[in-house]
Design an enzyme around this catalytic site. Structure first.
Site, PDB file in Angstrom:
ATOM      1  N   GLY A   1     -49.961  38.899  27.577  1.00 46.77           N
ATOM      2  CA  GLY A   1     -50.725  38.886  26.336  1.00 46.77           C
ATOM      3  C   GLY A   1     -52.151  39.389  26.444  1.00 46.77           C
ATOM      4  O   GLY A   1     -52.989  39.036  25.612  1.00 46.77           O
ATOM      5  N   SER A   2     -52.438  40.280  27.415  1.00 51.55           N
ATOM      6  CA  SER A   2     -53.825  40.750  27.505  1.00 51.55           C
ATOM      7  C   SER A   2     -54.216  41.608  26.292  1.00 51.55           C
ATOM      8  O   SER A   2     -55.376  41.611  25.882  1.00 51.55           O
ATOM      9  CB  SER A   2     -54.072  41.509  28.810  1.00 51.55           C
ATOM     10  N   ASN A   3     -53.245  42.297  25.714  1.00 52.97           N
ATOM     11  CA  ASN A   3     -53.565  43.049  24.489  1.00 52.97           C
ATOM     12  C   ASN A   3     -53.854  42.099  23.329  1.00 52.97           C
ATOM     13  O   ASN A   3     -54.760  42.332  22.535  1.00 52.97           O
ATOM     14  CB  ASN A   3     -52.415  44.004  24.144  1.00 52.97           C
TER      15      ASN A   3
ATOM     16  N   ILE B   1     -36.050  45.259  21.065  1.00 52.46           N
ATOM     17  CA  ILE B   1     -35.895  46.197  19.962  1.00 52.46           C
ATOM     18  C   ILE B   1     -35.684  45.403  18.670  1.00 52.46           C
ATOM     19  O   ILE B   1     -34.850  44.500  18.625  1.00 52.46           O
ATOM     20  CB  ILE B   1     -34.656  47.114  20.185  1.00 52.46           C
TER      21      ILE B   1
ATOM     22  N   HIS C   1     -47.833  51.518  23.582  1.00 52.99           N
ATOM     23  CA  HIS C   1     -46.907  51.923  24.651  1.00 52.99           C
ATOM     24  C   HIS C   1     -47.713  52.481  25.825  1.00 52.99           C
ATOM     25  O   HIS C   1     -48.634  53.284  25.618  1.00 52.99           O
ATOM     26  CB  HIS C   1     -45.949  52.997  24.117  1.00 52.99           C
TER      27      HIS C   1
HETATM   28  C1  GRF Z   1     -48.545  46.738  27.856  1.00 53.24           C
HETATM   29  O1  GRF Z   1     -48.839  47.778  28.758  1.00 53.24           O
HETATM   30  C2  GRF Z   1     -47.573  47.180  26.806  1.00 53.24           C
HETATM   31  O2  GRF Z   1     -47.778  48.470  26.343  1.00 53.24           O
HETATM   32  C3  GRF Z   1     -46.289  47.108  27.597  1.00 53.24           C
HETATM   33  O3  GRF Z   1     -46.394  45.892  28.305  1.00 53.24           O
HETATM   34  C4  GRF Z   1     -47.777  45.626  28.530  1.00 53.24           C
HETATM   35  C5  GRF Z   1     -48.078  44.283  27.947  1.00 53.24           C
HETATM   36  O4  GRF Z   1     -49.261  43.777  28.455  1.00 53.24           O
HETATM   37  N1  GRF Z   1     -45.137  47.222  26.764  1.00 53.24           N
HETATM   38  P1  GRF Z   1     -49.880  42.407  27.918  1.00 53.24           P
HETATM   39  O5  GRF Z   1     -48.753  41.395  27.807  1.00 53.24           O
HETATM   40  O6  GRF Z   1     -50.509  42.678  26.586  1.00 53.24           O
HETATM   41  O7  GRF Z   1     -50.880  42.027  28.959  1.00 53.24           O
END
Ligand code: GRF
Length: 213
Positions: free
Chosen positions: A25-27, A105, A122
């Site tokens: 979940g870093s994003n 998906i 992505h």
């Molecule tokens: C990201 O690189 C996303 O694009 C890929 O998995 C990673 C998830 O990272 N599908 P996080 O869980 O947000 O740290």
């Protein structure tokens, strides 16, 4: 914006984001860090995961954001799971749904319901290296530059119209983990910037051409 007790107050004009995440979940953390600024223009109002062990759940809890686990294990088939995800997202009345490391998906019915409002990140420069192993596949192919893509989701796998991209060089000696960590630094910045701009300025789509503002 904050109350006198220091708690953030939801701006009435902030766009409502629901974030779907499966992993660390870093994003999501980057979006949560951005959304306390009322000027950002968007606010995470809900987090939905397919994974009861997702780090995203702790992040949501710490940020005071509601979260829901919709695990395939709790449903008798894929169609029922998809209905569960759809309902879990819908209760938050999202303006935009952000797939931030969501590793399943989604059914065409979900994609159609949020058409033009469903955004994915992505870890490769699409249309190269779609799918679950974008970093590994780019490395195996020997590319010297890869990166990340924020795009609208259509009914294919990582095939929707591209909104924004950021390039990341591949360095000698990179393994998948090292390269992915560097991509994720770029990815978090790109996702936060792009989602904020979409929320503040709007998104215009003509076929495969996407323009913000
Ligand atoms: C990201 O690189 C996303 O694009 C890929 O998995 C990673 C998830 O990272 N599908 P996080 O869980 O947000 O740290």
């Amino acid at each position: 914006m904050q109350t006198p007790s220091g708690h953030p107050v939801e701006s009435t004009s902030a766009k409502r984001l629901v974030v779907l995440a499966s992993g660390g979940g870093s994003n999501l953390a980057a979006l949560l860090a951005a959304h306390d600024d009322a000027a950002y223009g968007a606010r995470v109002v809900g987090v939905v995961t397919d994974n009861p062990a997702a780090g995203a759940l702790d992040l949501a809890h710490d940020a005071g954001v509601a979260s829901v686990v919709v695990s395939p294990k709790d449903f008798h088939d894929r169609s029922a799971w998809n209905d569960g995800i759809s309902e879990a997202v819908a209760v938050f009345l999202p303006d935009y749904v952000v797939l931030a490391g969501f590793m399943r998906i989604l059914a065409p019915s979900f994609v159609r319901r949020y058409e033009g409002r469903l955004v994915n990140t992505h870890p490769a420069l699409l249309p190269s290296f779609p799918g679950a192993h974008g970093v590994r596949d780019a490395l195996a192919h020997g590319v010297k530059v890869t990166g990340c893509t924020v795009h609208l989701v259509d009914e294919g796998v990582d095939t929707g119209p591209i909104i924004a991209q950021s390039a990341v060089p591949v360095l000698d000696g990179d393994d998948e983990g090292m390269l992915h960590e560097r991509i994720k630094i770029a990815e978090r910045a790109l996702l936060v910037e792009t989602v904020g701009r979409i929320a503040r300025e709007g998104l215009y789509v003509a076929g495969r051409q996407v323009t913000i503002g």
